[in-house]
Write an enzyme that holds these catalytic residues in place. Structure first.
Site, PDB file in Angstrom:
ATOM      1  N   HIS A  70       0.820  -1.213   0.000  1.00 21.79           N
ATOM      2  CA  HIS A  70       0.000   0.000   0.000  1.00 21.79           C
ATOM      3  C   HIS A  70       0.857   1.267   0.000  1.00 21.79           C
ATOM      4  O   HIS A  70       0.390   2.312  -0.447  1.00 21.79           O
ATOM      5  CB  HIS A  70      -0.949  -0.011   1.206  1.00 21.79           C
ATOM      6  CG  HIS A  70      -2.114  -0.917   1.026  1.00 21.79           C
ATOM      7  ND1 HIS A  70      -3.414  -0.506   1.194  1.00 21.79           N
ATOM      8  CD2 HIS A  70      -2.190  -2.220   0.660  1.00 21.79           C
ATOM      9  CE1 HIS A  70      -4.229  -1.516   0.954  1.00 21.79           C
ATOM     10  NE2 HIS A  70      -3.504  -2.569   0.636  1.00 21.79           N
ATOM     11  N   ASP A  71       2.074   1.171   0.483  1.00 17.08           N
ATOM     12  CA  ASP A  71       2.974   2.318   0.418  1.00 17.08           C
ATOM     13  C   ASP A  71       3.516   2.494  -1.000  1.00 17.08           C
ATOM     14  O   ASP A  71       3.434   3.583  -1.587  1.00 17.08           O
ATOM     15  CB  ASP A  71       4.136   2.145   1.395  1.00 17.08           C
ATOM     16  CG  ASP A  71       5.084   3.336   1.384  1.00 17.08           C
ATOM     17  OD1 ASP A  71       4.591   4.482   1.343  1.00 17.08           O
ATOM     18  OD2 ASP A  71       6.313   3.123   1.404  1.00 17.08           O
ATOM     19  N   VAL A  74       1.422   3.958  -4.037  1.00 22.15           N
ATOM     20  CA  VAL A  74       0.989   5.367  -3.995  1.00 22.15           C
ATOM     21  C   VAL A  74       2.236   6.244  -3.864  1.00 22.15           C
ATOM     22  O   VAL A  74       2.917   6.196  -2.846  1.00 22.15           O
ATOM     23  CB  VAL A  74       0.035   5.625  -2.817  1.00 22.15           C
ATOM     24  CG1 VAL A  74      -0.434   7.074  -2.813  1.00 22.15           C
ATOM     25  CG2 VAL A  74      -1.163   4.676  -2.878  1.00 22.15           C
ATOM     26  N   GLY A  76       5.084   5.883  -4.585  1.00 22.95           N
ATOM     27  CA  GLY A  76       6.319   5.116  -4.566  1.00 22.95           C
ATOM     28  C   GLY A  76       6.638   4.634  -3.166  1.00 22.95           C
ATOM     29  O   GLY A  76       5.909   4.904  -2.208  1.00 22.95           O
ATOM     30  N   ASN A  98      -7.672   1.777   2.907  1.00 17.26           N
ATOM     31  CA  ASN A  98      -6.845   1.691   4.107  1.00 17.26           C
ATOM     32  C   ASN A  98      -7.610   1.857   5.422  1.00 17.26           C
ATOM     33  O   ASN A  98      -7.239   1.254   6.434  1.00 17.26           O
ATOM     34  CB  ASN A  98      -5.752   2.770   4.061  1.00 17.26           C
ATOM     35  CG  ASN A  98      -4.802   2.588   2.897  1.00 17.26           C
ATOM     36  OD1 ASN A  98      -4.627   1.479   2.387  1.00 17.26           O
ATOM     37  ND2 ASN A  98      -4.191   3.677   2.460  1.00 17.26           N
ATOM     38  N   PRO A 167      -5.597  -1.485  -5.663  1.00 16.64           N
ATOM     39  CA  PRO A 167      -6.692  -2.279  -6.246  1.00 16.64           C
ATOM     40  C   PRO A 167      -7.747  -2.653  -5.206  1.00 16.64           C
ATOM     41  O   PRO A 167      -7.422  -2.992  -4.064  1.00 16.64           O
ATOM     42  CB  PRO A 167      -5.979  -3.531  -6.768  1.00 16.64           C
ATOM     43  CG  PRO A 167      -4.538  -3.171  -6.851  1.00 16.64           C
ATOM     44  CD  PRO A 167      -4.296  -2.158  -5.786  1.00 16.64           C
ATOM     45  N   HIS A 197      -1.220 -13.243  -0.601  1.00 17.76           N
ATOM     46  CA  HIS A 197      -2.495 -13.585   0.022  1.00 17.76           C
ATOM     47  C   HIS A 197      -2.512 -15.007   0.563  1.00 17.76           C
ATOM     48  O   HIS A 197      -3.566 -15.523   0.936  1.00 17.76           O
ATOM     49  CB  HIS A 197      -3.644 -13.385  -0.972  1.00 17.76           C
ATOM     50  CG  HIS A 197      -4.009 -11.954  -1.160  1.00 17.76           C
ATOM     51  ND1 HIS A 197      -4.980 -11.522  -2.040  1.00 17.76           N
ATOM     52  CD2 HIS A 197      -3.521 -10.827  -0.587  1.00 17.76           C
ATOM     53  CE1 HIS A 197      -5.080 -10.206  -1.998  1.00 17.76           C
ATOM     54  NE2 HIS A 197      -4.192  -9.759  -1.127  1.00 17.76           N
ATOM     55  N   THR A 198      -1.350 -15.636   0.628  1.00 16.88           N
ATOM     56  CA  THR A 198      -1.256 -16.926   1.291  1.00 16.88           C
ATOM     57  C   THR A 198      -1.301 -16.763   2.814  1.00 16.88           C
ATOM     58  O   THR A 198      -1.494 -17.740   3.545  1.00 16.88           O
ATOM     59  CB  THR A 198       0.031 -17.661   0.886  1.00 16.88           C
ATOM     60  OG1 THR A 198       0.029 -18.971   1.459  1.00 16.88           O
ATOM     61  CG2 THR A 198       1.271 -16.926   1.357  1.00 16.88           C
ATOM     62  N   ASP A 252      -6.338 -17.701   3.078  1.00 19.72           N
ATOM     63  CA  ASP A 252      -6.026 -19.084   2.714  1.00 19.72           C
ATOM     64  C   ASP A 252      -6.560 -19.978   3.833  1.00 19.72           C
ATOM     65  O   ASP A 252      -5.980 -20.053   4.909  1.00 19.72           O
ATOM     66  CB  ASP A 252      -4.511 -19.255   2.547  1.00 19.72           C
ATOM     67  CG  ASP A 252      -4.086 -20.705   2.367  1.00 19.72           C
ATOM     68  OD1 ASP A 252      -4.962 -21.572   2.233  1.00 19.72           O
ATOM     69  OD2 ASP A 252      -2.870 -20.960   2.343  1.00 19.72           O
ATOM     70  N   THR A 255      -3.863 -23.271   4.948  1.00 14.88           N
ATOM     71  CA  THR A 255      -2.685 -23.055   5.795  1.00 14.88           C
ATOM     72  C   THR A 255      -2.569 -21.552   6.093  1.00 14.88           C
ATOM     73  O   THR A 255      -1.637 -20.895   5.618  1.00 14.88           O
ATOM     74  CB  THR A 255      -1.398 -23.556   5.102  1.00 14.88           C
ATOM     75  OG1 THR A 255      -1.294 -22.922   3.801  1.00 14.88           O
ATOM     76  CG2 THR A 255      -1.428 -25.067   4.907  1.00 14.88           C
ATOM     77  N   ASP A 260       3.163 -20.064   2.048  1.00 15.17           N
ATOM     78  CA  ASP A 260       3.449 -21.197   1.178  1.00 15.17           C
ATOM     79  C   ASP A 260       2.726 -21.006  -0.154  1.00 15.17           C
ATOM     80  O   ASP A 260       2.280 -19.895  -0.467  1.00 15.17           O
ATOM     81  CB  ASP A 260       3.052 -22.517   1.855  1.00 15.17           C
ATOM     82  CG  ASP A 260       1.580 -22.518   2.294  1.00 15.17           C
ATOM     83  OD1 ASP A 260       0.770 -21.766   1.690  1.00 15.17           O
ATOM     84  OD2 ASP A 260       1.234 -23.267   3.223  1.00 15.17           O
TER      85      ASP A 260
END
Length: 336
Positions: A70-71, A74, A76, A98, A167, A197-198, A252, A255, A260
């Site tokens: 997120h940093d 936006v 950079g 946020n 996004p 997003h694991t 996830d 796990t 992973d």
């Protein structure tokens, strides 16, 4: 197992070498060991305090990793996301992606406090974010890599940019590709970085549309055993009505505490939690992305290598170096 780990280590060394030779391409004169002379214990201080924070709250690992995304997306990788609303600055923390969602600010604050005691006005907040993200991945069982340091902190934030460039959880595949391209990242980076997003959790509000809008095309097999509908039933039980919008569910389910490759296995089964996860396969009409998702699902080492390379690339988006920006004394405010 030892041979497999050795192969992974060699692969990561190769990625590191590539990154070294292509540093200019990545957009910033950052270097390894930047604080070796000016603050030799900087990386150890960050690592220790991230470890303490993750032991207290395992979810914090995902939160600190997300903080870098997120940093960097936006303005950079400049720690603009850490600035509070003050004077002419309207904080990115209040932007829709946020607010009541992004976490980890207190952990960064504490690390900065310790570093200021050890090495005043030396280690930037943006470099702290970068080190903390790397250490968080490793503490959850993911790869470790040497980060390039030397970033400086921005003098401004972009509330509008946070609303525009981060996004949404229901973004289409085309929207994601465009969004990543705006940051100088390609489809390969999109696929690899989505693997973050694991770990972590999402609020019911973020995936409610996934429950009420069935889409059997979100899987590449005939759902003979009703796995897809069963997954939706599980989600519906957790998010029955609007009173549960802030309830959390693991990104996830298999796990949730480990970094992973199960995220990609889930995608192949149509069990990605967010719509923006599932579109990687459901809207990939040419099959290019599906092939890479499959590769990661069967080869975790390959995912780790590509994830590291994309993290290095993302960590160099529009960085401030040299005399640009400043080294903040407090990560929440620009220096007086």
């Amino acid at each position: 197992m030892e041979i497999k780990l050795m192969k992974l280590w060699v692969s990561l060394v190769v990625v590191s070498a590539i990154a070294t030779s292509a540093l200019g391409e990545f957009g910033g004169p950052l270097v390894k060991g930047f604080y070796k002379e000016s603050c030799p214990l900087a990386e150890e201080i960050v690592k220790h305090n991230v470890e303490v924070a993750v032991l207290k709250d395992p979810r914090m690992a995902a939160s600190l990793l997300r903080l870098q995304f997120h940093d960097c997306f936006v303005l950079g990788c400049d720690a603009s996301v850490l600035l509070d609303t003050h004077g002419d600055i309207l904080s990115e923390k209040q932007a829709t992606p946020n607010v009541n969602s992004l976490r980890g600010f207190e952990v960064i604050d504490y690390i900065k406090y310790i570093l200021e005691e050890a090495c005043p006005l030396t280690v930037s907040c943006s470099d702290i974010i970068t080190m903390a993200a790397r250490d968080s991945v490793f503490l959850r069982g993911g790869p470790w890599w040497e980060v390039y340091l030397g970033r400086r902190d921005s003098l401004k934030a972009s509330f509008a940019g946070a609303n525009q460039y981060i996004p949404a959880p229901n973004t289409s595949l085309e929207g994601l590709i465009i969004n990543f391209k705006q940051q100088g990242l390609d489809i390969q980076d999109l696929i690899a970085l989505s693997g973050a997003h694991t770990i972590g959790k999402a609020r019911c509000l973020s995936f409610k549309q996934r429950i009420v809008q069935p889409n059997m095309l979100q899987t590449f097999y005939v759902d003979e055993f009703k796995r897809h509908s069963t997954f939706r039933r599980i989600l519906r039980s957790q998010c029955k009505d609007s009173s549960r919008d802030n309830e959390l569910s693991p990104l996830d389910l298999q796990t949730p505490a480990y970094f992973d490759n199960h995220y990609y296995i889930n995608l192949l089964k149509g069990r990605g939690l967010l719509i923006s996860d599932n579109v990687l396969v459901s809207e990939d009409h040419e099959g290019e992305i599906f092939k890479k998702v499959w590769d990661y699902a069967v080869d975790q080492d390959l995912f780790f290598v590509d994830f590291v390379e994309s993290m290095l690339k993302m960590g160099n988006i529009n960085v401030l170096t040299g005399i640009e920006g400043e080294i903040r004394e407090s990560c929440r405010f620009v220096n007086v």
